[in-house]
Design a protein around this motif. Structure first.
Motif, mmCIF file in Angstrom:
data_model
loop_
_atom_site.group_PDB
_atom_site.id
_atom_site.type_symbol
_atom_site.label_atom_id
_atom_site.label_comp_id
_atom_site.label_asym_id
_atom_site.label_seq_id
_atom_site.Cartn_x
_atom_site.Cartn_y
_atom_site.Cartn_z
ATOM 1 N N MET A 1 0.827 -1.199 0.000
ATOM 2 C CA MET A 1 0.000 0.000 0.000
ATOM 3 C C MET A 1 0.864 1.253 0.000
ATOM 4 O O MET A 1 0.610 2.199 -0.754
ATOM 5 C CB MET A 1 -0.928 0.015 1.214
ATOM 6 C CG MET A 1 -1.868 1.210 1.265
ATOM 7 S SD MET A 1 -3.067 1.114 2.621
ATOM 8 C CE MET A 1 -2.002 1.371 4.015
ATOM 9 N N ILE A 2 1.908 1.249 0.814
ATOM 10 C CA ILE A 2 2.812 2.399 0.871
ATOM 11 C C ILE A 2 3.556 2.554 -0.456
ATOM 12 O O ILE A 2 3.739 3.674 -0.951
ATOM 13 C CB ILE A 2 3.802 2.244 2.040
ATOM 14 C CG1 ILE A 2 3.037 2.302 3.367
ATOM 15 C CG2 ILE A 2 4.871 3.324 1.992
ATOM 16 C CD1 ILE A 2 3.883 1.999 4.586
ATOM 17 N N SER A 3 3.970 1.439 -1.049
ATOM 18 C CA SER A 3 4.657 1.491 -2.340
ATOM 19 C C SER A 3 3.749 2.081 -3.414
ATOM 20 O O SER A 3 4.184 2.911 -4.234
ATOM 21 C CB SER A 3 5.107 0.083 -2.757
ATOM 22 O OG SER A 3 6.013 -0.446 -1.825
ATOM 23 N N VAL A 85 -5.899 -5.296 -3.285
ATOM 24 C CA VAL A 85 -6.523 -4.317 -2.401
ATOM 25 C C VAL A 85 -5.505 -3.263 -1.962
ATOM 26 O O VAL A 85 -5.798 -2.062 -1.916
ATOM 27 C CB VAL A 85 -7.142 -5.010 -1.169
ATOM 28 C CG1 VAL A 85 -7.631 -3.990 -0.147
ATOM 29 C CG2 VAL A 85 -8.307 -5.904 -1.606
ATOM 30 N N ALA A 86 -4.283 -3.693 -1.642
ATOM 31 C CA ALA A 86 -3.244 -2.761 -1.203
ATOM 32 C C ALA A 86 -2.889 -1.775 -2.307
ATOM 33 O O ALA A 86 -2.682 -0.577 -2.046
ATOM 34 C CB ALA A 86 -1.999 -3.532 -0.774
ATOM 35 N N PHE A 87 -2.815 -2.251 -3.547
ATOM 36 C CA PHE A 87 -2.509 -1.377 -4.679
ATOM 37 C C PHE A 87 -3.538 -0.261 -4.791
ATOM 38 O O PHE A 87 -3.190 0.921 -4.935
ATOM 39 C CB PHE A 87 -2.471 -2.194 -5.966
ATOM 40 C CG PHE A 87 -2.309 -1.362 -7.213
ATOM 41 C CD1 PHE A 87 -1.073 -0.870 -7.587
ATOM 42 C CD2 PHE A 87 -3.407 -1.057 -8.004
ATOM 43 C CE1 PHE A 87 -0.921 -0.104 -8.732
ATOM 44 C CE2 PHE A 87 -3.275 -0.287 -9.153
ATOM 45 C CZ PHE A 87 -2.023 0.196 -9.515
ATOM 46 N N ALA A 125 -9.158 -4.039 6.386
ATOM 47 C CA ALA A 125 -9.113 -5.407 5.862
ATOM 48 C C ALA A 125 -7.675 -5.892 5.725
ATOM 49 O O ALA A 125 -7.362 -7.049 6.032
ATOM 50 C CB ALA A 125 -9.828 -5.474 4.518
ATOM 51 N N LEU A 126 -6.788 -4.998 5.285
ATOM 52 C CA LEU A 126 -5.384 -5.385 5.153
ATOM 53 C C LEU A 126 -4.746 -5.609 6.521
ATOM 54 O O LEU A 126 -3.965 -6.540 6.712
ATOM 55 C CB LEU A 126 -4.621 -4.293 4.395
ATOM 56 C CG LEU A 126 -4.963 -4.146 2.911
ATOM 57 C CD1 LEU A 126 -4.349 -2.866 2.351
ATOM 58 C CD2 LEU A 126 -4.481 -5.356 2.123
ATOM 59 N N HIS A 127 -5.101 -4.747 7.485
ATOM 60 C CA HIS A 127 -4.534 -4.875 8.828
ATOM 61 C C HIS A 127 -4.973 -6.173 9.490
ATOM 62 O O HIS A 127 -4.169 -6.853 10.158
ATOM 63 C CB HIS A 127 -4.960 -3.684 9.682
ATOM 64 C CG HIS A 127 -4.480 -3.747 11.094
ATOM 65 N ND1 HIS A 127 -3.141 -3.687 11.426
ATOM 66 C CD2 HIS A 127 -5.159 -3.871 12.264
ATOM 67 C CE1 HIS A 127 -3.021 -3.779 12.751
ATOM 68 N NE2 HIS A 127 -4.228 -3.891 13.276
ATOM 69 N N LYS A 128 -6.243 -6.534 9.291
ATOM 70 C CA LYS A 128 -6.784 -7.742 9.909
ATOM 71 C C LYS A 128 -6.644 -8.978 9.023
ATOM 72 O O LYS A 128 -6.985 -10.088 9.461
ATOM 73 C CB LYS A 128 -8.270 -7.539 10.238
ATOM 74 C CG LYS A 128 -8.532 -6.459 11.275
ATOM 75 C CD LYS A 128 -8.006 -6.854 12.637
ATOM 76 C CE LYS A 128 -8.383 -5.822 13.694
ATOM 77 N NZ LYS A 128 -7.863 -6.217 15.046
#
Length: 278
Positions: A1-3, A85-87, A125-128
């Protein structure tokens, strides 16, 4: 996500800014038009990449279509869904930054609300590590967004709807046809399937806190209702636009007026159904 966030910020605020100011076809555009054009070019890139990631995820892991909670999915299937999802989460954060810094759609509360809700849901959702297949399927709407952004880019690039040359007008018509053809499958049928999966198929074996089910189900009901309203508005908008494009096609390409740039900005920021869908 950061990238993804960093990549989109660099693409939008360095690469596109330099490119649009250096290219002969765009360097003479007013600053506000260049800003809008850059925003939609970045959004177009996200829509294309996101659509590819969604389709490749389900093509490689078709079992996810009936296991949207990811309870039976293997590591690679869940990794693919989390990557997708992260993208998109990174892009939406970058777009929020762009709107805050440049003022593009800064007063559009609908877009702000959409982005904030999306970022919160995707980040949670990404965290969990939960429910990412569901979120990947919701991203199928980005395939429809490709055509929305193509239409906006053409209007901005040529300084207004009335100044589209023949080739661009043809491309605009194809984009409009694509927008109409993909709206129902990606924004209505796909979301109805998600609602069915949440409300009926997965309700008995929901593996996460009860409040997440209520949020998902009620959220999808609201999305379905709003998408139907938008579909009616979009059809009305496209009918009017068809008449306007026909009238514009009989004008000469060199009939540009002094306020053409303002027309381009007004067209691109118009408060129609297509603008919200972007």
């Amino acid at each position: 996500m950061i990238s993804s966030l960093i990549a989109f910020v660099l693409f939008r605020h360095i690469f596109l800014r330099i490119t649009l100011r250096q290219q002969p076809a765009t360097k003479h555009l007013p600053p506000k038009t260049q800003t809008l054009l850059a925003n939609h070019l970045a959004s177009f890139l996200h829509a294309v990449c996101s659509s590819y990631l969604v389709l490749s995820t389900f093509a490689s892991h078709p079992d996810l279509l009936t296991d949207l909670q990811g309870l039976k999915a293997n590591h690679w299937a869940l990794a693919a869904s989390r990557t997708t999802v992260a993208f998109s989460a990174g892009y939406f954060i970058a777009d929020c930054w762009d709107m805050a810094v440049t003022g593009v759609y800064g007063r559009n509360l609908g877009i702000w609300a959409h982005h904030i809700v999306t970022v919160v849901c995707y980040s949670a959702a990404l965290h969990k590590c939960a429910l990412t297949p569901y979120l990947v399927l919701t991203l199928l709407v980005e395939f429809n967004s490709i055509f929305i952004h193509v239409r906006k880019i053409l209007v901005l690039f040529y300084n207004g709807f009335d100044h589209l040359p023949a080739t661009a007008a043809t491309a605009y018509k194809f984009a409009t046809a694509g927008l109409s053809a993909t709206y129902v499958p990606t924004r209505i049928l796909a979301n109805l399937y998600i609602t069915y999966q949440v409300g009926i198929q997965d309700r008995p074996n929901w593996a996460f806190p009860a409040y997440t089910w209520w949020m998902a189900f009620l959220g999808m009901v609201l999305v379905n209702y709003y998408n139907v309203i938008l579909w009616k508005q979009l059809r009305s908008t496209l009918r009017k636009e068809k008449v306007a494009l026909a009238l514009a096609s009989i004008k000469k390409d060199d009939d540009a007026t002094a306020d053409a740039p303002q027309g381009a900005v007004a067209e691109a920021e118009g408060n129609d159904a297509g603008e919200f869908l972007s």
